[in-house]
Design an enzyme around this catalytic site. Structure first.
Site: not given
Length: 511
Positions: A45-46, A101, A303
């Site tokens: 979920p961005e 977000k 990341r």
DNA sequence: ATGTTTGCCTGTTCGC
DNA sequence: TGCGAACAGGCAAACA
């Protein structure tokens, strides 16, 4: 020999980590029933995903009223929501908002219930008969008989409850990523020496960009994710690009999710279509849609960072491998003269044993390898490595992992310098995924070279230094260079390799 | 004080 | 076949 056409069989480092676009696509198509989460499908979920959830909730549970709450995972409640079970019942949902977000449900009486879905959080609206989802953490029972379920496998998500319109948990957020002012971005880039992608991910500077879109925005702007923001050559132009592309990509993604979500009826199960439009994320090992160079991946700030080395002007990394005394370092020295930074894995491995962190880990495998205080017990180590396969595997796994991290870090810092990595065990150590080009050094003069070096037992060295799988090394390298001839000839061969890469995909940037 | 690292979490996959 | 390790990754908290 050289993989000009990228067949599906070409090595695809990291693909194991995320499902291939095609598999995701088929999963999304299959799941048309609407309400139950497909556990094989995960949505990060961005901003666009949260916006999509907000829209669905806005059209489904507005004017419904909370009756009671089952808190199955109290740790995920913020302090402001500790007594959720007593404060929430009776509250009517009168509106929805999103900030970055964060998803905000506005409640009657100027109160706010806030969700952050983090990695895998999902919000479902379940009809009375519908079975529960796989990992429910909060079940909100509504007056209509439906349930709003916060499902979150890894329990990263969080919930806040405020008796105000103000939501302190969103106070530190920067401007919305799909509504950026180019001048603001320019000022931001000017005073940030962190890598560009880290800046894009910093929610206090820009709100709503997560890992997927950070990669995509860097690609769309043709900017290296690794370049320190203040080192970008034309900051005003880059800032305008970032503002425009962020808006384009995020808004497009919102529309893609919106269209797919209709097929899911009342459920808040979001499964967008935008993954089909991704240019770099999850495409490592595949050819760039613009220039056909191979999309690569490294870690940045912990990341996964995917990029097109050609389009995004990421300096060339060459791996040079081959058996003992095959002329690897001779090739590397030529490249070093050409401006390449030279990384020697044998040397780095030796130095690695001085690292306290690695030492601790290795001692946990077998403390006896290290003598009382100082040194490495080399004879004992060699014996263990040859005698005990299990030990060998664990030891090398840890050592290689350390070296990969070191190389990764080094590459990230060398944002404008090409690099050559000399690694006899390039593939075993999984260093090949860092290399856009892999060169195998070959010669029938290994014994002569060893003797010339003054090796006391060249035959033994040859045996000990042999790769256990020479054929796979030949197959997996892009070029093989025979180093037997005179030095001048060798230099010509190395230059030819560089030239052919230039013609392959629009040239190199380090020249 | 600032920038950097670690912990939270679980499921999946890979390779030996 | 089983098992250890790597990896996914946003954010807070702890750390230097």
């Amino acid at each position: 020999m050289r993989r000009r056409n990228l067949s599906p069989s070409s090595p695809r480092p990291w693909t194991k980590l995320c499902p291939s676009p095609s598999s995701r696509r088929s999963k999304a198509r299959l799941d048309t029933r609407g309400s139950i989460a497909n556990k094989e499908e995960s949505i990060m979920p961005e901003l666009p995903e949260v916006e999509t959830v907000r829209r669905i909730l806005n059209s489904s549970i507005l004017n419904d009223t909370f009756q009671n709450v089952e808190v199955l995972s109290p740790k995920q409640l913020d302090a402001s929501a500790r007594d959720l079970t007593s404060r929430l019942p009776g509250a009517t949902i009168v509106g929805t908002d999103r900030r970055g977000k964060f998803l905000i449900l506005r409640l009657a009486g100027e109160r706010s219930l806030v969700f952050h879905l983090r990695m895998e959080g999902k919000l479902f609206v379940l009809a009375p008969q519908e079975p529960l989802t796989a990992h429910p953490r909060f079940i909100f029972h509504l007056a209509s008989g439906r349930r709003l379920v916060f499902d979150d496998t890894r329990r990263f998500g969080k919930v806040w409850l405020y008796d105000s319109l103000a939501t302190p948990c969103t106070d530190d957020l920067g401007p919305e990523a799909n509504r950026l002012d180019p001048q603001y971005v320019a000022r931001l880039l000017e005073r940030e020496n962190r890598p560009l992608k880290e800046v894009l991910l910093d929610q206090t500077k820009i709100a709503g960009i997560g890992n997927i879109y950070a990669n995509e925005i860097c690609f769309a702007c043709r900017l290296s994710p690794f370049i320190p923001a203040d080192k970008i050559i034309d900051i005003p132009r880059a800032a305008a690009d970032i503002a425009n592309q962020s808006r384009r990509i995020l808004d497009l993604s919102i529309t893609k999710n919106g269209s797919t979500v209709k097929t899911y009826r009342a459920s808040a199960h979001v499964s967008g279509d935008f993954q089909n439009f991704l240019q770099v994320y999850g495409r490592e090992g595949e050819p760039c849609h613009l220039c056909h160079a191979i999309i690569m991946k490294r870690a940045l700030a912990g990341r996964g960072t995917s990029f097109c080395p050609n389009c995004q002007h990421v300096p060339l990394v060459i791996g040079v491998t081959g058996g003992i005394a095959t002329g690897k370092s001779t090739i590397c020295h030529f490249l070093e003269k050409d401006g390449f930074q030279y990384l020697n894995m044998d040397r780095m491995a030796k130095e690695a044993y001085d690292n306290p962190g690695l030492r601790t880990d290795l001692k946990a495998i077998d403390p006896q390898v290290f003598d009382s205080e100082k040194g490495l017990n080399k004879d004992y180590l060699r014996k263990r490595l040859t005698d005990d396969q299990r030990f060998r595997r664990r030891w090398l796994t840890r050592l290689y992992s350390f070296l990969r991290d070191e190389v990764n870090e080094t590459l990230n810092h060398l944002y404008n310098t090409p690099v050559v990595i000399e690694a006899p065990l390039l593939f075993q150590a999984k260093l090949d995924s860092f290399c856009r080009l892999k060169i195998l050094a070959e010669t029938d003069q290994q014994l002569a070279h060893l003797k010339a070096r003054g090796d006391k037992d060249p035959e033994r060295s040859l045996r000990f230094g042999a790769t256990n799988d020479p054929q796979s090394y030949r197959d997996r390298c892009d070029f093989r260079i025979d180093t037997s001839g005179p030095l001048s000839e060798l230099e010509g061969k190395v230059n030819k390799v560089l030239d052919s890469l230039k013609s392959l995909s629009g040239g190199l940037d380090h020249d």
